[in-house]
Design a protein around this motif. Structure first.
Motif, PDB file in Angstrom:
ATOM      1  N   ASP A  28      52.216  31.831 -26.203  1.00 58.52           N
ATOM      2  CA  ASP A  28      50.772  32.233 -26.414  1.00 58.52           C
ATOM      3  C   ASP A  28      49.581  31.336 -26.251  1.00 58.52           C
ATOM      4  OD1 ASP A  28      52.206  34.649 -27.460  1.00 58.52           O
ATOM      5  OD2 ASP A  28      52.164  33.718 -29.682  1.00 58.52           O
ATOM      6  N   ALA A  29      49.634  30.225 -26.503  1.00 61.01           N
ATOM      7  CA  ALA A  29      48.729  28.923 -26.140  1.00 61.01           C
ATOM      8  C   ALA A  29      48.583  29.142 -24.628  1.00 61.01           C
ATOM      9  CB  ALA A  29      49.012  27.606 -26.469  1.00 61.01           C
ATOM     10  N   ILE A  30      49.501  29.251 -23.767  1.00 62.89           N
ATOM     11  CA  ILE A  30      49.177  29.493 -22.328  1.00 62.89           C
ATOM     12  C   ILE A  30      48.156  30.597 -21.897  1.00 62.89           C
ATOM     13  CG2 ILE A  30      49.964  29.676 -19.802  1.00 62.89           C
ATOM     14  CD1 ILE A  30      52.644  27.720 -21.141  1.00 62.89           C
ATOM     15  N   LEU A  31      48.718  31.713 -22.731  1.00 63.03           N
ATOM     16  CA  LEU A  31      48.194  32.909 -22.513  1.00 63.03           C
ATOM     17  C   LEU A  31      46.468  33.048 -23.027  1.00 63.03           C
ATOM     18  CD1 LEU A  31      48.149  36.012 -21.804  1.00 63.03           C
ATOM     19  CD2 LEU A  31      48.790  36.464 -24.226  1.00 63.03           C
ATOM     20  N   SER A  32      46.215  32.313 -24.014  1.00 69.34           N
ATOM     21  CA  SER A  32      45.144  32.180 -24.333  1.00 69.34           C
ATOM     22  C   SER A  32      44.072  31.440 -23.762  1.00 69.34           C
ATOM     23  CB  SER A  32      44.766  31.674 -25.875  1.00 69.34           C
ATOM     24  OG  SER A  32      45.596  32.502 -26.904  1.00 69.34           O
ATOM     25  N   TRP A  33      44.675  30.216 -23.210  1.00 65.50           N
ATOM     26  CA  TRP A  33      43.986  29.376 -22.147  1.00 65.50           C
ATOM     27  C   TRP A  33      43.668  29.958 -20.891  1.00 65.50           C
ATOM     28  CZ3 TRP A  33      46.186  27.681 -17.389  1.00 65.50           C
ATOM     29  CH2 TRP A  33      45.376  26.491 -16.886  1.00 65.50           C
ATOM     30  N   SER A  34      44.581  30.737 -20.295  1.00 64.80           N
ATOM     31  CA  SER A  34      44.430  31.584 -19.106  1.00 64.80           C
ATOM     32  C   SER A  34      43.286  32.486 -19.296  1.00 64.80           C
ATOM     33  CB  SER A  34      45.585  32.192 -18.697  1.00 64.80           C
ATOM     34  OG  SER A  34      46.802  31.362 -18.434  1.00 64.80           O
ATOM     35  N   THR A  35      43.355  33.317 -20.413  1.00 64.75           N
ATOM     36  CA  THR A  35      42.588  34.335 -20.507  1.00 64.75           C
ATOM     37  C   THR A  35      40.896  33.703 -20.839  1.00 64.75           C
ATOM     38  OG1 THR A  35      44.089  35.820 -21.675  1.00 64.75           O
ATOM     39  CG2 THR A  35      41.899  36.198 -22.046  1.00 64.75           C
ATOM     40  N   ALA A  36      40.985  32.652 -21.513  1.00 60.90           N
ATOM     41  CA  ALA A  36      39.683  32.094 -21.598  1.00 60.90           C
ATOM     42  C   ALA A  36      39.037  31.587 -20.345  1.00 60.90           C
ATOM     43  CB  ALA A  36      39.688  30.671 -22.699  1.00 60.90           C
TER      44      ALA A  36
ATOM     45  N   GLY B  14      51.167  21.812 -29.301  1.00 60.81           N
ATOM     46  CA  GLY B  14      50.489  20.581 -29.022  1.00 60.81           C
ATOM     47  C   GLY B  14      50.695  19.942 -27.536  1.00 60.81           C
ATOM     48  N   GLY B  15      51.840  19.919 -27.282  1.00 60.94           N
ATOM     49  CA  GLY B  15      52.367  19.178 -25.837  1.00 60.94           C
ATOM     50  C   GLY B  15      51.658  20.273 -24.748  1.00 60.94           C
ATOM     51  N   VAL B  16      51.739  21.617 -24.969  1.00 59.22           N
ATOM     52  CA  VAL B  16      51.473  22.569 -24.216  1.00 59.22           C
ATOM     53  C   VAL B  16      49.771  22.511 -23.930  1.00 59.22           C
ATOM     54  CG1 VAL B  16      50.643  24.951 -23.814  1.00 59.22           C
ATOM     55  CG2 VAL B  16      53.132  24.223 -24.225  1.00 59.22           C
ATOM     56  N   LYS B  17      49.149  22.450 -25.207  1.00 56.06           N
ATOM     57  CA  LYS B  17      47.665  22.202 -25.017  1.00 56.06           C
ATOM     58  C   LYS B  17      47.100  21.001 -24.430  1.00 56.06           C
ATOM     59  CE  LYS B  17      46.844  25.095 -29.109  1.00 56.06           C
ATOM     60  NZ  LYS B  17      46.152  25.375 -30.473  1.00 56.06           N
ATOM     61  N   ASP B  18      47.979  19.653 -24.545  1.00 56.64           N
ATOM     62  CA  ASP B  18      47.555  18.582 -23.857  1.00 56.64           C
ATOM     63  C   ASP B  18      47.812  18.824 -22.246  1.00 56.64           C
ATOM     64  OD1 ASP B  18      47.199  17.102 -26.094  1.00 56.64           O
ATOM     65  OD2 ASP B  18      49.140  16.233 -26.259  1.00 56.64           O
TER      66      ASP B  18
ATOM     67  N   ILE C 297      48.630  33.727 -13.251  1.00 55.88           N
ATOM     68  CA  ILE C 297      49.459  33.156 -13.619  1.00 55.88           C
ATOM     69  C   ILE C 297      50.813  33.941 -13.940  1.00 55.88           C
ATOM     70  CG2 ILE C 297      49.683  31.632 -15.810  1.00 55.88           C
ATOM     71  CD1 ILE C 297      47.277  30.537 -14.016  1.00 55.88           C
ATOM     72  N   GLY C 298      51.746  33.121 -14.130  1.00 60.35           N
ATOM     73  CA  GLY C 298      53.383  33.301 -14.616  1.00 60.35           C
ATOM     74  C   GLY C 298      53.562  32.460 -15.849  1.00 60.35           C
ATOM     75  N   ILE C 299      53.971  32.753 -16.768  1.00 56.33           N
ATOM     76  CA  ILE C 299      54.280  32.217 -17.939  1.00 56.33           C
ATOM     77  C   ILE C 299      55.745  32.497 -18.117  1.00 56.33           C
ATOM     78  CG2 ILE C 299      54.063  31.560 -20.460  1.00 56.33           C
ATOM     79  CD1 ILE C 299      51.260  33.074 -20.030  1.00 56.33           C
ATOM     80  N   LEU C 300      56.561  31.257 -18.191  1.00 57.65           N
ATOM     81  CA  LEU C 300      58.199  31.491 -18.458  1.00 57.65           C
ATOM     82  C   LEU C 300      58.247  30.286 -19.647  1.00 57.65           C
ATOM     83  CD1 LEU C 300      60.739  32.469 -17.754  1.00 57.65           C
ATOM     84  CD2 LEU C 300      61.159  30.648 -16.087  1.00 57.65           C
TER      85      LEU C 300
ATOM     86  N   THR D 276      57.088  26.388 -20.191  1.00 55.12           N
ATOM     87  CA  THR D 276      57.092  25.808 -21.529  1.00 55.12           C
ATOM     88  C   THR D 276      58.392  25.551 -21.995  1.00 55.12           C
ATOM     89  OG1 THR D 276      56.146  25.553 -23.562  1.00 55.12           O
ATOM     90  CG2 THR D 276      56.087  27.797 -22.583  1.00 55.12           C
ATOM     91  N   GLY D 277      58.984  24.433 -22.567  1.00 50.39           N
ATOM     92  CA  GLY D 277      60.196  24.173 -23.235  1.00 50.39           C
ATOM     93  C   GLY D 277      61.189  23.753 -22.084  1.00 50.39           C
ATOM     94  N   GLY D 278      62.337  23.089 -22.607  1.00 46.21           N
ATOM     95  CA  GLY D 278      63.392  22.493 -21.877  1.00 46.21           C
ATOM     96  C   GLY D 278      63.064  21.308 -21.116  1.00 46.21           C
ATOM     97  N   THR D 279      62.086  20.502 -21.494  1.00 38.73           N
ATOM     98  CA  THR D 279      61.925  19.227 -20.722  1.00 38.73           C
ATOM     99  C   THR D 279      62.261  18.045 -21.548  1.00 38.73           C
ATOM    100  OG1 THR D 279      59.776  19.273 -21.680  1.00 38.73           O
ATOM    101  CG2 THR D 279      59.860  20.524 -19.790  1.00 38.73           C
TER     102      THR D 279
END
Length: 161
Positions: free
Chosen positions: A23-31, A132-136, A3-6, A68-71
Motif C-alpha cells: 500500500d505504501a508503494i501504491l501511495s508513493w507511485s500515485t503521488a 518504514g523500510g519501504v518508505k526509506d 510500476i509493478g508491485i510484488l 517488498t518483503g523476503g530480504t
C-alpha cells in the motif's frame, strides 16, 4: 512510468496479513503520477517470485518492479535469490544506497539482503518488508528512478543533469 508491485509474504499470500508495505508503494507511485499496472502478493517461494518477476518484466507492460518483503536473514527470506536468478544485469549501487540511507537511523537496515538490477528494459528493486523500510527505500528512488528508467528504455542516453 508503469510500476509493478510484488509483495512477498507467506501470511499475506494466505490472506492473514494486510499488505501495508505494498500500500505504501501504491501511495508513493500515485503521488508521483506513476501508473501501477500490476500488483500481486506471493508466498516466500523462490519459484513463485522468480516466475512472477520474469513474466512481468518480459511482458513489456512495466518499467519498474518494486518488491517488498523476503530480504532478511530468515530461512524463508528468498527474494534476493529469486530476483538474482532472473536478472540480466545487476545494479548494486541501488541496493547499497537503500541500505546506506536507512542505516544511520535504523542500523538493522544493514541486515537487508535486497538486490536490484535489470531484465530487458525493466528495472527490478527489492525493498524491505516493513512499511518504514519501504518508505526509506522509496526516498532513495525519488532521486534516481526517473533517470534510471529513461536510460534503460532509451528515452535518454546521456548522464548529464
Amino acid at each position: 512510468m508503469r510500476i509493478g508491485i510484488l509483495t512477498v509474504s507467506d501470511l499475506g499470500a494466505q490472506g492473514r496479513r494486510d499488505d501495508t508495505s505494498g500500500d505504501a508503494i501504491l501511495s508513493w507511485s500515485t503521488a508521483l503520477g506513476y501508473e501501477v499496472v500490476v500488483r500481486s502478493v506471493v508466498a516466500d517461494d523462490t519459484g513463485l517470485i522468480a516466475g512472477k518477476l520474469a513474466r512481468w518484466a518480459d511482458s513489456g507492460t512495466v518499467d519498474v518492479i518494486l518488491t517488498t518483503g523476503g530480504t532478511g536473514l530468515t530461512a524463508r527470506d528468498v527474494t534476493p535469490e529469486a530476483t538474482t536468478t532472473i536478472l540480466e544485469r545487476a545494479a548494486p549501487g541501488i541496493a547499497e544506497a537503500l541500505r546506506a540511507r536507512a542505516a544511520p537511523r535504523f542500523p538493522r537496515a544493514w541486515l537487508s539482503r535486497g538486490v536490484a538490477g535489470t531484465r530487458g528494459k525493466t528495472l527490478i528493486v527489492n525493498l524491505p518488508g516493513s512499511t518504514g523500510g519501504v518508505k526509506d527505500g522509496l526516498a532513495v528512488l525519488d532521486d534516481i528512478l526517473d533517470h534510471a528508467v529513461e536510460l534503460l528504455t532509451g528515452r535518454r542516453t546521456d548522464h548529464s543533469r
